[in-house]
Design a protein around this motif. Structure first.
Motif, short mmCIF file in Angstrom:
data_model
loop_
_atom_site.label_atom_id
_atom_site.label_comp_id
_atom_site.label_asym_id
_atom_site.label_seq_id
_atom_site.Cartn_x
_atom_site.Cartn_y
_atom_site.Cartn_z
N ASP A 77 -0.66 -7.08 -8.65
CA ASP A 77 0.22 -7.20 -7.48
C ASP A 77 1.24 -8.32 -7.62
O ASP A 77 2.33 -8.26 -7.03
N CYS A 101 4.93 -1.86 -3.17
CA CYS A 101 4.00 -1.07 -3.96
C CYS A 101 4.70 -0.22 -5.02
O CYS A 101 4.17 0.01 -6.10
N LYS A 128 0.87 -1.18 0.00
CA LYS A 128 0.00 0.00 0.00
C LYS A 128 0.90 1.23 0.00
O LYS A 128 1.97 1.22 0.59
N ASN A 129 0.44 2.28 -0.66
CA ASN A 129 1.23 3.51 -0.71
C ASN A 129 0.30 4.69 -0.87
O ASN A 129 -0.80 4.57 -1.43
N ASP A 130 0.73 5.84 -0.36
CA ASP A 130 -0.06 7.06 -0.46
C ASP A 130 0.86 8.18 -0.93
O ASP A 130 1.74 8.62 -0.19
N CYS A 169 1.86 -0.14 -7.78
CA CYS A 169 0.84 -1.16 -7.54
C CYS A 169 -0.57 -0.55 -7.52
O CYS A 169 -0.75 0.67 -7.44
N GLU A 170 -1.57 -1.42 -7.57
CA GLU A 170 -2.97 -0.99 -7.66
C GLU A 170 -3.44 -0.25 -6.41
O GLU A 170 -4.38 0.55 -6.48
N ASN A 171 -2.83 -0.52 -5.27
CA ASN A 171 -3.32 0.04 -4.01
C ASN A 171 -2.72 1.40 -3.67
O ASN A 171 -2.73 1.82 -2.52
N THR A 172 -2.18 2.09 -4.64
CA THR A 172 -1.58 3.40 -4.41
C THR A 172 -2.65 4.48 -4.40
O THR A 172 -3.46 4.57 -5.33
N LYS A 173 -2.64 5.29 -3.35
CA LYS A 173 -3.54 6.44 -3.29
C LYS A 173 -2.83 7.66 -3.88
O LYS A 173 -1.63 7.82 -3.73
#
Length: 279
Positions: free
Chosen positions: A243, A249, A178-180, A214-218
């Motif tokens: 993933d 990420c 996960k990344n923001d 990755c897909e979970n990056t905000k």
């Protein structure tokens, strides 16, 4: 005497990292040179370019910023490297103009012997202490350029960082997925501008690219902001998204890197006539 001794060893060592590898090298001819952070180091497979008959080396440095990438290019040109194409990873690193201390420290042994290195650091806040106080830089950055590295340089112990044409592959073990990046803002980055100017002056084709996350990056609209500020930068952030192709990420594993590299080769190097200056 300690300062002189340490520096003398660095001036003869070329097996520990990419900076000394360039500094102590003879002139080289490259079809492709890769610059950037770990998102270059882990994402561009040198071997795949070589299989296309393109002499290639990945000079990406994990943890590095554009501050260090610009200086790396300056050193190459100082050493009379002939470079046809540079692939520059230009995405998250646009958001700052700071040096990455852990990477930048590896340039410090050459402070007193290279005008190129000295001038690049001149405006840094700690320049005077590092430049004028003997041995201070080796004490301050002991874990990077201190006794251990000097000893390994003395015995000519080779680092794995220089294997595989400079490409460092990551495995399938998952890190943070996960990344923001929603708070990041691309700057009118002076070191990116330096690289563009150097490429113009030396007739080098610059290919600036954004690499996948990755897909979970905000905050993925950051890449749209980069494209708006710099239309010449090619956006490949969504070229690889699943993933299973990522180690963390922000970093693809070897399978993802090979898929991404194949796309870059297809788009820019399958037909030499398609290669165009991108600035």
């Amino acid at each position: 005497m300690l300062d002189y001794s340490y520096t003398s060893i660095y001036l003869k060592s070329s097996n520990r990292n990419k900076i000394e590898y360039v500094y102590n090298s003879q002139p080289q001819n490259y079809d492709v040179v890769i610059l950037g952070s770990s998102r270059a180091n882990n994402h561009f497979v040198s071997e795949m370019f070589e299989q296309k008959g393109l002499k290639t080396y990945n000079y990406g440095m994990s943890g590095g910023h554009l501050f260090e990438a610009s200086l790396m290019l300056k050193l190459m040109l100082e050493r009379n490297y002939k470079i046809k194409n540079i692939i520059l990873e230009t995405d998250l690193n646009l958001s700052n103009e700071h040096q990455a201390e852990g990477v930048a420290a590896r340039y410090l042994p050459y402070f007193h012997v290279s005008e190129t290195v000295r001038k690049h650091f001149e405006k840094e806040s700690d320049f005077k202490e590092l430049y004028y106080i003997p041995f201070y830089r080796y004490i301050k950055y002991e874990t990077r350029i201190g006794f251990r590295e000097v000893f390994f340089g003395l015995i000519n112990k080779k680092s794995k960082l220089l294997d595989h044409g400079g490409y460092y592959s990551l495995g399938n073990k998952k890190g943070n997925m996960k990344n923001d990046i929603s708070t990041l803002k691309p700057l009118k980055n002076k070191y990116y501008e330096e690289i563009k100017q150097l490429c113009r002056q030396h007739n080098i084709n610059l290919i600036a690219v954004m690499t996948p996350m990755c897909e979970n990056t905000k905050g993925m609209n950051y890449f749209d902001k980069v494209k708006k500020s710099y239309p010449e930068i090619h956006n490949y952030e969504n070229t690889v998204i699943e993933d299973k192709y990522f180690s963390s990420c922000g970093h693809m594993n070897d399978a993802g890197a090979r898929m991404f590299t194949a796309k870059i080769i297809e788009d820019f190097f399958n037909k030499q006539s398609n290669i165009q200056t991108s600035f």
